[in-house]
Design an enzyme around this catalytic site. Structure first.
Site, PDB file in Angstrom:
ATOM      1  N   GLY A  56      -4.387  -8.606  -1.685  1.00 17.14           N
ATOM      2  CA  GLY A  56      -5.903  -8.836  -2.237  1.00 17.14           C
ATOM      3  C   GLY A  56      -5.938 -10.183  -3.038  1.00 17.14           C
ATOM      4  O   GLY A  56      -5.003 -11.120  -2.823  1.00 17.14           O
TER       5      GLY A  56
ATOM      6  N   ASN B 141      -1.045 -13.849  -4.492  1.00 15.14           N
ATOM      7  CA  ASN B 141      -1.372 -13.123  -3.165  1.00 15.14           C
ATOM      8  C   ASN B 141      -0.084 -13.135  -2.428  1.00 15.14           C
ATOM      9  O   ASN B 141       0.720 -14.114  -2.273  1.00 15.14           O
ATOM     10  CB  ASN B 141      -2.509 -13.605  -2.580  1.00 15.14           C
ATOM     11  CG  ASN B 141      -2.821 -13.199  -1.065  1.00 15.14           C
ATOM     12  OD1 ASN B 141      -2.127 -13.678  -0.240  1.00 15.14           O
ATOM     13  ND2 ASN B 141      -3.428 -12.367  -0.993  1.00 15.14           N
ATOM     14  N   ASP B 142       0.364 -11.900  -1.676  1.00 10.39           N
ATOM     15  CA  ASP B 142       1.438 -11.963  -1.009  1.00 10.39           C
ATOM     16  C   ASP B 142       1.686 -12.813   0.319  1.00 10.39           C
ATOM     17  O   ASP B 142       2.694 -13.259   0.754  1.00 10.39           O
ATOM     18  CB  ASP B 142       1.815 -10.418  -0.537  1.00 10.39           C
ATOM     19  CG  ASP B 142       0.511  -9.772   0.397  1.00 10.39           C
ATOM     20  OD1 ASP B 142      -0.248 -10.547   0.342  1.00 10.39           O
ATOM     21  OD2 ASP B 142       0.619  -8.627   0.678  1.00 10.39           O
TER      22      ASP B 142
ATOM     23  N   GLY C  37      -3.519  -6.483   8.349  1.00  9.69           N
ATOM     24  CA  GLY C  37      -4.220  -7.416   8.350  1.00  9.69           C
ATOM     25  C   GLY C  37      -3.791  -8.863   8.556  1.00  9.69           C
ATOM     26  O   GLY C  37      -2.489  -8.775   9.035  1.00  9.69           O
TER      27      GLY C  37
ATOM     28  N   THR D  16      -7.205  -4.190  -2.426  1.00 12.46           N
ATOM     29  CA  THR D  16      -7.119  -3.769  -0.994  1.00 12.46           C
ATOM     30  C   THR D  16      -7.383  -2.068  -1.108  1.00 12.46           C
ATOM     31  O   THR D  16      -7.051  -1.469  -2.223  1.00 12.46           O
ATOM     32  CB  THR D  16      -5.800  -4.038  -0.117  1.00 12.46           C
ATOM     33  OG1 THR D  16      -5.633  -3.217   1.024  1.00 12.46           O
ATOM     34  CG2 THR D  16      -4.671  -3.619  -1.252  1.00 12.46           C
TER      35      THR D  16
ATOM     36  N   GLY E  77       0.787  -1.235  -0.204  1.00 12.30           N
ATOM     37  CA  GLY E  77      -0.092  -0.057   0.106  1.00 12.30           C
ATOM     38  C   GLY E  77       0.782   1.286   0.049  1.00 12.30           C
ATOM     39  O   GLY E  77       0.395   2.308  -0.635  1.00 12.30           O
ATOM     40  N   THR E  78       1.993   1.231   0.461  1.00 12.35           N
ATOM     41  CA  THR E  78       2.722   2.424   0.704  1.00 12.35           C
ATOM     42  C   THR E  78       4.248   2.104  -0.005  1.00 12.35           C
ATOM     43  O   THR E  78       4.750   3.510  -0.633  1.00 12.35           O
ATOM     44  CB  THR E  78       3.289   2.654   1.966  1.00 12.35           C
ATOM     45  OG1 THR E  78       4.117   1.594   2.603  1.00 12.35           O
ATOM     46  CG2 THR E  78       2.224   3.078   2.864  1.00 12.35           C
TER      47      THR E  78
END
Length: 325
Positions: A75, A115-116, A144, A88, A14-15
């Site tokens: 995701g 997926n990670d 999460g 996400t 996300g970042t």
């Protein structure tokens, strides 16, 4: 002339987007980090394209041979067609994106997308704490809770790749609402977000006479509270924080018992920012589960902490190239 074999790993968060060349032993040879664009999914795809081109050139200059590209992302991913199905909220409009088809325009290398949490499980299987076993579970605990399951040496993906959403296993059917639509999931107790939210509830219900000056600050501005503060207070023996963390560990322990009953692993590896350098969490869970569930299944399982460190996402993404059979 000796040519070093490697893979290109790209970890989309996300970042930040971490990318690097990783050899067959899991060693990062070259690495760069980019800020995840917030403008649009097209800008993210631009970064991915530029990353593939840049590292292909770097590998050529260094005399490395790239065997493939492995991408890990938050995701739900349709593994067979290389498409993000549902992303996400941390990544702008990260839904229904055919990443592999897009990148095939710029490289002839084989490309793998997953997926990670699945890539974390693969990394632990290929390079990490689960080497030597064919039956393991990888759990990532951060914002999460993600999960990946390898059974008999094969990653369990389900119908199209959505299997392994272990953080959304319910451990309390009367518990708080989860963003997945269910209630009382592991994630609402044992994720960074869940720990912060449970602590906020406790602060809201505490009488002012039970609050320290530090807690009063956060009671008035609960949105600033994160799991980082809660762990800090836990380590300082603050009772309300100890209750919150103990609940998180208990919920995770019951969830892990359910996983053991379902998958019969020999090793469960914990990773992610929430547990990094907190070996006591793995030890505590190991103690908890010995008194729960079927002893024939529980007694043979080791709970271990990942040792891959801050490069776990990158190594996990790249390890897909070596995991193919």
């Amino acid at each position: 002339m000796f040519v070093k074999e490697c893979s290109l790993g790209i970890d989309i968060g996300g970042t930040k987007i971490a990318a690097g060349l990783v050899d067959r032993s899991g060693h990062v040879l070259k690495q760069q980090t980019y800020s995840t664009p917030k403008e649009s999914k097209d800008r993210i795809l631009d970064v991915l394209r530029e990353t593939v081109i840049t590292f292909s050139n770097l590998a050529k200059e260094a005399g490395y041979n790239i065997n493939g590209v492995g991408i890990g992302t938050a995701g739900q991913v349709n593994y067979d067609i290389g498409r993000i199905i549902s992303g996400t909220s941390n990544i702008t409009d990260w839904n229904n994106i055919p990443i592999i088809d897009y990148l095939k325009q710029y490289t002839s290398l084989p490309i793998y997308l997953d997926n990670d949490a699945n890539t974390f499980a693969i990394a632990e299987y290929v390079f990490g704490e689960a080497r030597g076993t064919d039956n393991l579970i990888g759990l990532t605990l951060g914002t999460g809770v993600g999960g990946g399951v390898i059974s008999q040496g094969d990653l369990i993906r389900g119908e199209w790749g959505g299997a392994g959403e272990l953080g959304h296993m319910t451990v309390n059917m009367n518990g708080p609402d989860c963003n997945c639509g269910s209630k009382g999931c592991i994630e609402v107790y044992a994720s960074g977000t869940g720990i912060a939210n449970r602590m906020k509830e406790r602060l809201e219900n505490l009488e002012s006479t039970d609050l320290t000056e530090e807690l009063k600050v956060y009671q008035g501005n609960r949105n600033q509270l994160t799991s980082k503060e809660v762990f800090s207070w836990y380590e300082a023996e603050m009772p309300v924080a100890k209750e919150t963390i103990n609940l998180a560990i208990l919920a995770l322990s019951y969830g892990i018992v359910n996983m053991i009953h379902t998958f019969n692993p020999s090793v469960i590896v914990l990773g992610g920012g929430l547990v990094r350098e907190r070996e006591w969490i793995a030890t505590t869970i190991q103690e908890h589960i010995q008194h729960k569930g079927m002893s024939s299944l529980i007694g043979t399982v080791d709970i271990r902490l990942s040792k891959l460190g801050y490069d776990a996402g990158l190594i996990g993404a790249s390890s897909q190239v070596w995991f193919q059979k």
